[in-house]
Design a protein around this motif. Sequence first.
Motif, mmCIF file in Angstrom:
data_model
loop_
_atom_site.group_PDB
_atom_site.id
_atom_site.type_symbol
_atom_site.label_atom_id
_atom_site.label_comp_id
_atom_site.label_asym_id
_atom_site.label_seq_id
_atom_site.Cartn_x
_atom_site.Cartn_y
_atom_site.Cartn_z
ATOM 1 N N ARG A 11 -3.693 -4.204 1.510
ATOM 2 C CA ARG A 11 -4.896 -3.919 0.735
ATOM 3 C C ARG A 11 -4.730 -2.587 0.011
ATOM 4 N NH1 ARG A 11 -8.796 -4.135 5.730
ATOM 5 N NH2 ARG A 11 -7.146 -5.537 6.403
ATOM 6 N N ARG A 12 -5.549 -2.405 -1.032
ATOM 7 C CA ARG A 12 -5.537 -1.149 -1.792
ATOM 8 C C ARG A 12 -6.688 -0.273 -1.323
ATOM 9 N NH1 ARG A 12 -0.819 -0.509 -4.856
ATOM 10 N NH2 ARG A 12 -0.163 -2.571 -5.531
ATOM 11 N N THR A 13 -6.483 1.030 -1.390
ATOM 12 C CA THR A 13 -7.515 1.959 -0.955
ATOM 13 C C THR A 13 -7.688 3.056 -1.990
ATOM 14 O OG1 THR A 13 -5.957 3.403 0.200
ATOM 15 C CG2 THR A 13 -6.889 1.575 1.467
ATOM 16 N N VAL A 14 -8.830 3.722 -1.930
ATOM 17 C CA VAL A 14 -9.106 4.889 -2.758
ATOM 18 C C VAL A 14 -9.654 5.977 -1.837
ATOM 19 C CG1 VAL A 14 -10.436 5.836 -4.675
ATOM 20 C CG2 VAL A 14 -9.587 3.482 -4.796
ATOM 21 N N ARG A 43 8.304 9.032 -2.849
ATOM 22 C CA ARG A 43 7.165 8.323 -2.263
ATOM 23 C C ARG A 43 6.899 8.908 -0.880
ATOM 24 N NH1 ARG A 43 6.707 3.204 -5.119
ATOM 25 N NH2 ARG A 43 5.180 2.483 -3.604
ATOM 26 N N ARG A 44 5.635 9.173 -0.612
ATOM 27 C CA ARG A 44 5.277 9.631 0.721
ATOM 28 C C ARG A 44 4.665 8.446 1.461
ATOM 29 N NH1 ARG A 44 3.420 15.679 1.537
ATOM 30 N NH2 ARG A 44 1.337 14.882 1.205
ATOM 31 N N ARG A 45 5.272 8.126 2.591
ATOM 32 C CA ARG A 45 4.813 6.988 3.376
ATOM 33 C C ARG A 45 4.410 7.428 4.775
ATOM 34 N NH1 ARG A 45 8.997 2.106 1.701
ATOM 35 N NH2 ARG A 45 8.206 1.816 -0.410
ATOM 36 N N VAL A 127 0.213 0.280 11.206
ATOM 37 C CA VAL A 127 -0.471 0.520 9.936
ATOM 38 C C VAL A 127 0.480 1.357 9.093
ATOM 39 C CG1 VAL A 127 -2.454 1.534 8.774
ATOM 40 C CG2 VAL A 127 -2.746 0.494 11.027
ATOM 41 N N ARG A 128 0.711 0.931 7.860
ATOM 42 C CA ARG A 128 1.578 1.654 6.935
ATOM 43 C C ARG A 128 0.757 2.005 5.703
ATOM 44 N NH1 ARG A 128 6.837 -0.344 8.637
ATOM 45 N NH2 ARG A 128 6.453 -1.992 10.157
ATOM 46 N N TYR A 129 0.881 3.248 5.286
ATOM 47 C CA TYR A 129 0.131 3.714 4.116
ATOM 48 C C TYR A 129 1.101 4.346 3.143
ATOM 49 C CZ TYR A 129 -2.953 6.681 1.294
ATOM 50 O OH TYR A 129 -3.595 7.314 0.246
ATOM 51 N N ASP A 133 0.743 4.661 -4.198
ATOM 52 C CA ASP A 133 -0.080 3.622 -4.822
ATOM 53 C C ASP A 133 -1.347 3.294 -4.028
ATOM 54 O OD1 ASP A 133 0.832 2.148 -2.664
ATOM 55 O OD2 ASP A 133 2.115 0.818 -3.840
ATOM 56 N N GLY A 134 -1.598 4.046 -2.946
ATOM 57 C CA GLY A 134 -2.824 3.858 -2.180
ATOM 58 C C GLY A 134 -2.879 2.563 -1.394
ATOM 59 N N SER A 135 -1.730 1.950 -1.131
ATOM 60 C CA SER A 135 -1.740 0.666 -0.425
ATOM 61 C C SER A 135 -1.666 0.871 1.083
ATOM 62 C CB SER A 135 -0.573 -0.203 -0.886
ATOM 63 O OG SER A 135 0.661 0.405 -0.588
ATOM 64 N N VAL A 136 -2.404 0.028 1.815
ATOM 65 C CA VAL A 136 -2.365 0.002 3.268
ATOM 66 C C VAL A 136 -1.886 -1.379 3.693
ATOM 67 C CG1 VAL A 136 -3.728 0.079 5.394
ATOM 68 C CG2 VAL A 136 -4.206 1.687 3.556
ATOM 69 N N GLU A 137 -0.906 -1.400 4.590
ATOM 70 C CA GLU A 137 -0.370 -2.653 5.110
ATOM 71 C C GLU A 137 -0.548 -2.649 6.623
ATOM 72 O OE1 GLU A 137 4.035 -3.772 5.482
ATOM 73 O OE2 GLU A 137 3.470 -4.506 3.489
ATOM 74 N N ILE A 138 -1.077 -3.724 7.164
ATOM 75 C CA ILE A 138 -1.351 -3.832 8.592
ATOM 76 C C ILE A 138 -0.520 -4.974 9.149
ATOM 77 C CG2 ILE A 138 -3.115 -4.245 10.351
ATOM 78 C CD1 ILE A 138 -5.174 -3.202 8.319
#
Length: 438
Positions: A11-14, A43-45, A127-129, A133-138
């Motif tokens: 999902r995308r987040t702001v 990229r910062r992950r 959980v990966r952020y 690009d503001g994406s969160v992956e679960i």
Amino acid sequence: MRCASPTRDRRRTVGFDPYRLVEPVEALFGSLFFYRSPAPAGRRRYLLASLEDAWELRTSGLHHQGRPVPGTPARHLDDLLRSATEQGGELVFALAYDSLRAAPARPDGTAPEDRLLGFVARVGAAVRYDESDGSVEIGGDDELRDRLGRIVERCLAEPAPAPLPRDTALCEVLSPLDEARYTEQLEAVRGHLRRGDVYQAVISQSVRVRPRMPVPEYFRQISHRYLHADFSYWVSLGGQCFFGACSLPHLAVTGDRVSTRVFAGTQPAAPDSAELARVRRTLREDPKYFAEHIMLVDLERNDLGKFCVPGSVSVDDPLEPIVIGPTTYLATTVRGRLARPLDAAAVLGNFPRGVVTGAPKVRAERLLDEIEDTPRGFYTGAVGWYRGDGADLVSSTVVTCGVRDGDDVLLRCAGGVTVESTAAQELHELQLKLAYLV
């Protein structure tokens, strides 16, 4: 046998603040590996992962999923690296500074306290952020994905409190730097320096603080103060927890290319480019700082040469100033090409780092064992993340570090000492390094 990949939601987040996940995700998993890294470049992950199939190195020996096992940590690490590379899995690990040395007996001859010295584990639910690009992956099984998703949504729905101003005290200092004891340690080291036993030694001291907020929120506050640092980490396992933020790599590996950086020379943070240029000139022209830095670069070149192709080790971007939190350092990058696929010998080949011990390294380590009052634990150790599908490893040296002790936190800091050092100068540097933590 290939490990099945957990199903993942994306999902995308702001306006997402991943540090707010630390407390609820740790409560869900029972332990936690949180890591912010700058890899891949640009990229910062962030990774918040449960620890599965964990191998723990303790003072009592090696344990797998809580049971004692024979063999050496290096052998099992090689097996895990090979398995992750072949099967596309991910590993996370941490090593205490004293993980590769036998624990000394207590003065009364009894065995030392059984404490965690290191671990390597597979990434489970996570959980990966991705900050870029503001994406969160679960990822995880259906139940865990659902519970993690609710935690993420709750954090998104509740506005994050703004970070406190940098002049706001975060802690009550219960036990400050022991200036008298530090002066004794410095004088003991100066005797060895004058005799030529060592050329430099990195003396560390601890302080005890009580944060004015829950410890996970304290971690969030200091991480925002170190927002431009490359790494941040919160690791809890087996009843122990350490956390911090820094920019000092341990190793970065992509394919057969490996690199690290040397930091040495400390000044207050430069507020603008003009001041940064002045600090760079001051540190480069100071004989003490220049000689200290070049000595540590040579030590790192020698360490990388143990596992790199002969002639492939190079020094790049020498003596470049870098601002990290309240400090400015000179930084130099050392690179090489692995002589064989990544293995335990490479991961451990420059550990512990010369920048946290001094030189010659083995003699400096022995001296520090004699004069430092308590074991360093994970302070000046390493923490890292290996992604087997791309044969990528990123790891950092733990130099900005707090250890959770109930409601209190033990902070530790250190500085390199040479024959020209004075107690007043070195204590001022230690206070500077603590400035953003208290």
